[in-house]
Design an enzyme around this catalytic site. Structure first.
Site, PDB file in Angstrom:
ATOM      1  N   HIS A   1       0.814  -1.221   0.000  1.00 18.96           N
ATOM      2  CA  HIS A   1       0.000   0.000   0.000  1.00 18.96           C
ATOM      3  C   HIS A   1       0.844   1.267   0.000  1.00 18.96           C
ATOM      4  O   HIS A   1       0.365   2.327  -0.419  1.00 18.96           O
ATOM      5  CB  HIS A   1      -0.941   0.011   1.204  1.00 18.96           C
ATOM      6  CG  HIS A   1      -2.115  -0.906   1.045  1.00 18.96           C
ATOM      7  ND1 HIS A   1      -2.070  -2.236   1.385  1.00 18.96           N
ATOM      8  CD2 HIS A   1      -3.365  -0.680   0.570  1.00 18.96           C
ATOM      9  CE1 HIS A   1      -3.245  -2.788   1.131  1.00 18.96           C
ATOM     10  NE2 HIS A   1      -4.052  -1.873   0.633  1.00 18.96           N
ATOM     11  N   GLY A   2       2.067   1.203   0.475  1.00 19.22           N
ATOM     12  CA  GLY A   2       2.896   2.396   0.470  1.00 19.22           C
ATOM     13  C   GLY A   2       4.238   2.159   1.142  1.00 19.22           C
ATOM     14  O   GLY A   2       4.375   1.291   2.009  1.00 19.22           O
TER      15      GLY A   2
END
Length: 460
Positions: free
Chosen positions: A317-318
């Site tokens: 996700h990041g």
């Protein structure tokens, strides 16, 4: 280019659909590929070549793997494909994150590279990796038509924000698909619903969530209001884009997998992750968790597998520590549930819903923060580390109460079930096009004038 933009809605999409419909069937993948590359180039001129290279690389690897299946060369080609894909992902998405880790551990001062993140790289690299793995396993035949394979990789409806469409999901439709009037209507309805979720609900909730970090006085009421707003925002944003992608796919003759199934109605974290971003969860299950041994190994290795999967899920996700912590927390909760809690949660339904929502609010506060320290600060305020409320916090809550209530209802299956009850009735033949047109018009009005949103006209 974003789905929720006037250029996409009134220029790109109509021209693409018209050209696609007029083209002979044997040319439709070519039309789709050209349209997808133009779509990507509009928003990402620098990295369109990267998308082309990814398509060519995995096309060649897939052919080689199939022609040498069962031989050592197939395994080498698979490893080569995975290394290339992971290297692209690592350099563009994670290089600066790992440089920061090295600097912290070794006391060095290596300057970050600062490479811009290519749009959709997490999605198209996962799709191409699943393709070569499936060809290696014998679960899919290699696609011999380069145009068709590139059209799959670059497919604009799901290129930017998913769902993660595996090659095996649409392999037959790549070579033989048709689009009926019913498909166009169903796709348009699904797209309009997703557009409304994104533009009319998620964007407004994003405004509310953004009020907390900008507030001069951070009260308990405002911290909770912002946290709940973000909880709904992330759902309506992600699920809205998935709805739009599924609808666009339907208008082009594809049937993409569902990606969200009202996850906030779950009664455990285990159930939540069967309903939230289902294509991502299925990808990690099939290509990471099960190859590591899944649940077929002893308890300690099983827990290790869960933690590896959820650390990777967070990183997917990041590239930041708050995403890693978010993923690991979910992994730990899944282990605790499987070992101790699932039976208890099944017997206490009210408690289980409250538990799931409380966990979700807390962990998505971590997810949405700009740093771990920012997340810790907001959580401290939420649990009594500040003034309970002030006039501003009450004003914001009253101003956005209607959109919060709409979000709470919209996150349940109530509206879906109501739509299914009236489906194929005389009322539906009138209401469905009216609702579709209404959502499109209201969304367009908001895109043209960001201050316009029907939910802001109703306040407590």
């Amino acid at each position: 280019m974003l789905f929720s933009s006037v250029v996409f809605l009134y220029v790109f999409l109509p021209l693409t659909l018209l050209t696609y419909r007029l083209a002979p069937k044997q040319a439709r993948n070519t039309v789709l590929l050209i349209a997808s590359l133009l779509f990507y180039f509009y928003g990402e001129q620098k990295y369109t070549l990267l998308l082309v290279i990814s398509s060519l690389s995995d096309y060649v690897h897939g052919l080689y793997i199939e022609s040498h299946r069962g031989q050592k060369g197939a395994k080498i080609a698979l490893i080569s494909s995975l290394v290339i894909n992971l290297a692209m992902l690592g350099v563009f998405k994670y290089l600066d994150f790992f440089i920061g880790i090295v600097n912290s551990l070794l006391g060095t001062s290596i300057a970050p590279v600062g490479l811009p993140l290519p749009i959709g790289i997490s999605f198209f690299t996962f799709q191409t990796m699943s393709y070569t793995i499936d060809v290696y396993r014998g679960d899919a035949h290699a696609q011999r038509n380069l145009i068709s394979f590139a059209a799959y990789v670059c497919l604009f409806p799901q290129l930017v924000a998913g769902p993660i469409v595996r090659y095996t999901d649409i392999d037959t439709e790549l070579s033989d698909r048709s689009v009926t009037v019913d498909d166009l209507a169903a796709g348009a309805r699904r797209f309009a619903v997703g557009l409304g979720k994104k533009v009319l609900i998620a964007n407004l909730l994003g405004e509310l969530a953004a009020l907390y970090p900008a507030a001069a006085e951070k009260t308990v009421l405002l911290a909770w209001t912002a946290a709940i707003a973000y909880l709904f925002q992330i759902y309506f944003d992600f699920s809205g884009y998935s709805d739009m992608a599924i609808g666009l796919g339907r208008m082009l003759g594809f049937h993409f997998p569902e990606n969200f199934d009202h996850p906030y109605c779950s009664r455990s974290v285990t159930e939540f992750w069967r309903r939230w971003h289902m294509t991502m969860g299925g990808w990690f299950r099939d290509y990471v968790y099960i190859p590591l041994g899944g649940s077929r190994v002893g308890p300690w290795k099983r827990y290790r597998n869960i933690l590896i999967v959820w650390m990777l899920t967070g990183l997917w996700h990041g590239a930041a520590w708050n995403f890693v912590v978010w993923g690991l927390c979910y992994g730990v909760l899944l282990m605790i549930e499987k070992r101790f809690l699932l039976g208890f949660l099944d017997r206490h339904r009210v408690f289980s819903h409250v538990y799931l929502l409380a966990v979700s609010v807390i962990l998505f506060t971590v997810f949405g923060a700009d740093s771990l320290s920012g997340a810790a600060q907001q959580l401290a305020v939420m649990f009594g580390g500040g003034t309970l409320w002030n006039g501003d916090a009450v004003y914001y809550l009253r101003s956005y109460a209607v959109i919060l209530l709409v979000s709470a209802v919209g996150a349940t299956p109530l509206l879906r079930d109501l739509a299914r009850r009236v489906e194929h009735t005389r009322a539906a033949t009138v209401l469905e096009p009216l609702v579709t047109a209404g959502l499109l018009l209201l969304s367009t009005a908001y895109l043209i004038d960001g201050s316009f949103n029907p939910f802001l006209y109703f306040r407590f």
